[in-house]
Design an enzyme around this catalytic site. Sequence first.
Site: not given
Length: 205
Positions: A83, A113, A149, A167, A172-173, A190
Amino acid sequence: MTEKEKMISGKIYDPSDKELEKIRTQAHRLSKLYNDTFDDEEEKREEILKELLPNKKEGVYIQGPVYFDYGIFTSVGENFYANFNLTVLDTCPVTIGDNVLIGPNVSIVTPVHPLRWQDRNIRKREDGTLYDYEYGKPITIGNNCWIASNATITGGVTIGDGCVIGAGSVVTKDIEPNSLAVGNPCKTIRKITDADAIELKKELF
């Protein structure tokens, strides 16, 4: 190793390298050209995507606007839908499987960084030109995933097959296959099972 080879292998590289600048400038140009097309200009859009994403399969539809940093380092599987406002910073390889659906304002970002400002700040060469230390980590999104989104997927992450990312999540993992995962940082709520079959939701029919 060239700076491009360093970059895609996840090593410290110089983003001001002329070869990388050329590829990046072309990807930004193609993204802009794509964003200037209309929905019914299907042939024009397809020609642009073939150049922007040479490693894509059939059935790729991107609503636009879209923003790719390099494009050539992203692989997209069959029947992909994105989208509005997809951003892909592919300084390292981004691999997206088949039948992946992406909601609006999703960011897929491989760059990393340094945490210390002493390592992160702009540096100056003897000739006065500027550079900094950058590196990245690859991202893999498996088959049959839905990324909702405003989600952000960060470098080094693998999302398994059949996952739904809620959303606004910041991934990060790694996420195990067939998981419903949400939040910042994104965590598995779940497993997705046959009990979630749409046919069982009688109120929708």
